[in-house]
Design a protein around this motif. Structure first.
Motif, mmCIF file in Angstrom:
data_model
loop_
_atom_site.group_PDB
_atom_site.id
_atom_site.type_symbol
_atom_site.label_atom_id
_atom_site.label_comp_id
_atom_site.label_asym_id
_atom_site.label_seq_id
_atom_site.Cartn_x
_atom_site.Cartn_y
_atom_site.Cartn_z
ATOM 1 N N LEU A 21 0.823 -1.203 0.000
ATOM 2 C CA LEU A 21 0.000 0.000 0.000
ATOM 3 C C LEU A 21 0.865 1.265 0.000
ATOM 4 C CD1 LEU A 21 -2.951 -0.888 2.415
ATOM 5 C CD2 LEU A 21 -2.925 -0.868 -0.076
ATOM 6 N N ALA A 22 1.995 1.227 0.697
ATOM 7 C CA ALA A 22 2.905 2.381 0.698
ATOM 8 C C ALA A 22 3.472 2.625 -0.702
ATOM 9 C CB ALA A 22 4.039 2.153 1.695
ATOM 10 N N ALA A 36 5.494 16.457 -1.551
ATOM 11 C CA ALA A 36 6.057 15.704 -0.426
ATOM 12 C C ALA A 36 5.310 14.380 -0.291
ATOM 13 C CB ALA A 36 5.947 16.513 0.864
ATOM 14 N N ILE A 37 5.896 13.480 0.474
ATOM 15 C CA ILE A 37 5.254 12.184 0.708
ATOM 16 C C ILE A 37 3.964 12.395 1.493
ATOM 17 C CG2 ILE A 37 5.552 9.901 1.752
ATOM 18 C CD1 ILE A 37 8.550 10.232 1.403
ATOM 19 N N SER A 38 2.895 11.787 1.045
ATOM 20 C CA SER A 38 1.590 11.981 1.677
ATOM 21 C C SER A 38 1.522 11.288 3.038
ATOM 22 C CB SER A 38 0.485 11.442 0.771
ATOM 23 O OG SER A 38 0.581 10.035 0.662
ATOM 24 N N LEU A 42 3.158 7.668 4.387
ATOM 25 C CA LEU A 42 3.973 7.594 5.602
ATOM 26 C C LEU A 42 3.366 6.640 6.626
ATOM 27 C CD1 LEU A 42 4.931 11.363 6.061
ATOM 28 C CD2 LEU A 42 6.452 9.471 5.423
ATOM 29 N N TYR A 43 2.053 6.622 6.719
ATOM 30 C CA TYR A 43 1.400 5.708 7.661
ATOM 31 C C TYR A 43 1.696 4.258 7.294
ATOM 32 C CZ TYR A 43 -2.211 2.808 9.742
ATOM 33 O OH TYR A 43 -2.871 1.794 10.399
ATOM 34 N N HIS A 44 1.496 3.927 6.028
ATOM 35 C CA HIS A 44 1.679 2.535 5.615
ATOM 36 C C HIS A 44 3.140 2.102 5.699
ATOM 37 C CE1 HIS A 44 -2.406 1.645 4.532
ATOM 38 N NE2 HIS A 44 -2.484 2.683 3.708
ATOM 39 N N ILE A 45 4.079 2.975 5.343
ATOM 40 C CA ILE A 45 5.480 2.557 5.390
ATOM 41 C C ILE A 45 5.964 2.440 6.830
ATOM 42 C CG2 ILE A 45 6.594 4.842 5.268
ATOM 43 C CD1 ILE A 45 7.652 1.567 3.481
ATOM 44 N N SER A 72 10.085 -5.743 -0.575
ATOM 45 C CA SER A 72 9.163 -4.635 -0.824
ATOM 46 C C SER A 72 9.658 -3.336 -0.200
ATOM 47 C CB SER A 72 7.757 -4.984 -0.307
ATOM 48 O OG SER A 72 7.748 -5.140 1.102
ATOM 49 N N LEU A 73 10.321 -3.415 0.949
ATOM 50 C CA LEU A 73 10.911 -2.217 1.549
ATOM 51 C C LEU A 73 12.023 -1.656 0.656
ATOM 52 C CD1 LEU A 73 11.226 -3.205 5.330
ATOM 53 C CD2 LEU A 73 9.542 -1.673 4.297
#
Length: 352
Positions: A21-22, A36-38, A42-45, A72-73
């Protein structure tokens, strides 16, 4: 189906689910041009990292799902151009896979999963200039996929070097893809395609990592050939062909082209043929921003090539995939032709 294992990981593993999802949210951010990153990304990562750390500290630290999650990371860091962090994750993957018995063992147990870290390894090697972590001799060879697909017996390179054999495999691979497209046949099995791609890339990067001093037995000839073949391979890896992270390969290739050009006074036809293919394959991939139009026209004159069909026939003696390369290469040729008509020709005056 090949994709079923990844669907299974999404459904069965929470860490992999959040990282997927990230990655998806990141692509949406890119698409809508967010500066910027949403918060969603940020929540999913952050959830993914927390769950992966928990998994790595438990009894499933080297399980298939743990390896898939770290893969995946690494992909997440790659798409955000954080290659140094990606290298850290890749080193972690390498240690995990070694604890499983090595990459060859993982290939036997879960081929689809094993190909992911291998591809990341060779992509990061191209971006960083470092040697690959995994050994190329542990990768399954491409002979079974290529077979005698094009009946080519003589490689385009005349030197009896290791590169000439790699070039022959690449010509065979390109011919196989061209034949399947022309005949409307079923496309290659995705795993076989990826395995062939990865195997060829490992062979090429093993010859001379991009970040190390160039000291090949064939000298400048082999240097140009290896760099041009790597440029060709990036056209099969869109994330590298259209990514600023390919600047190392682009700079190396441009420098080698200039060095090869300096030898043209005493050059033979085979040097011009290789140079022409190098200029076109670089021009449609990693060297799009470099202006080699006058040099293209100069080499075409040396080879008595004055129209696009004859130029294309010359290029097809080397690795060439019509659906990927014909249109941008013809555009490059026509652009060079317009330059010769509209402005002064900037050929270097060579001694007769």
């Amino acid at each position: 189906m090949v994709k079923s294992i990844w669907v299974d990981y999404v459904l069965a593993d929470e860490a992999y689910f959040h990282c997927t999802l990230a990655i998806s949210a990141s692509y949406i951010d890119f698409f809508v041009r967010k500066p910027a990153i949403s918060s969603k990304t940020l929540y999913h990562i952050s959830q993914a990292y927390a769950l992966v750390n928990l998994k790595l500290s438990g009894p499933e630290s080297v399980s298939d799902s743990a390896i898939a999650a770290v893969v995946s990371l690494t992909i997440y860091q790659q798409i955000h151009h954080l290659h140094s962090t990606g290298l850290i994750h890749l080193n972690g993957l390498y240690r995990m896979i070694q604890l499983r018995g090595g990459i060859a063992t993982l290939m036997k147990e879960n081929r689809a999963l094993a190909l992911k870290p291998l591809r990341l390894d060779v992509e990061l090697a191209l971006q960083s200039g470092l040697p690959t972590l995994f050994r190329s001799d542990a990768i399954v060879t491409v002979i079974g996929v290529l077979g005698n697909s094009c009946g080519i017996k003589t490689p385009p390179l005349s030197t009896p070097s290791r590169l000439s054999h790699i070039m022959l495999s690449m010509v065979s691979f390109a011919s196989l893809l061209n034949d399947r497209e022309r005949e409307g046949r079923t496309k290659l099995d995705p795993l076989s395609y990826t395995e062939t791609l990865v195997s060829l890339l490992y062979q090429l990067t093993d010859v001379a990592p991009l970040g190390q001093p160039r000291s090949m037995s064939g000298g400048l000839w082999d240097d140009v050939a290896q760099l041009a073949m790597l440029a060709f391979m990036t056209t099969l890896l869109p994330e590298l062909s259209h990514d600023e992270s390919s600047h190392l390969l682009s700079d190396r290739l441009d420098s080698a082209i200039q060095d090869l050009h300096a030898t043209f006074i005493d050059a033979q036809g085979s040097v011009f043929s290789l140079s022409l293919w190098t200029l076109f394959i670089g021009g449609v991939s990693v060297s799009k921003g470099k202006d080699h139009r006058s040099l293209i026209l100069e080499i075409c004159e040396r080879l008595d090539l004055y129209d696009w069909p004859t130029v294309l026939r010359q290029l097809c003696g080397f690795p060439w995939i019509h659906t990927l390369h014909d249109v941008p290469a013809r555009r490059l040729w026509e652009d060079a032709q317009r330059r010769s008509i509209d402005g002064p020709r900037e050929f270097l005056q060579l001694e007769a």
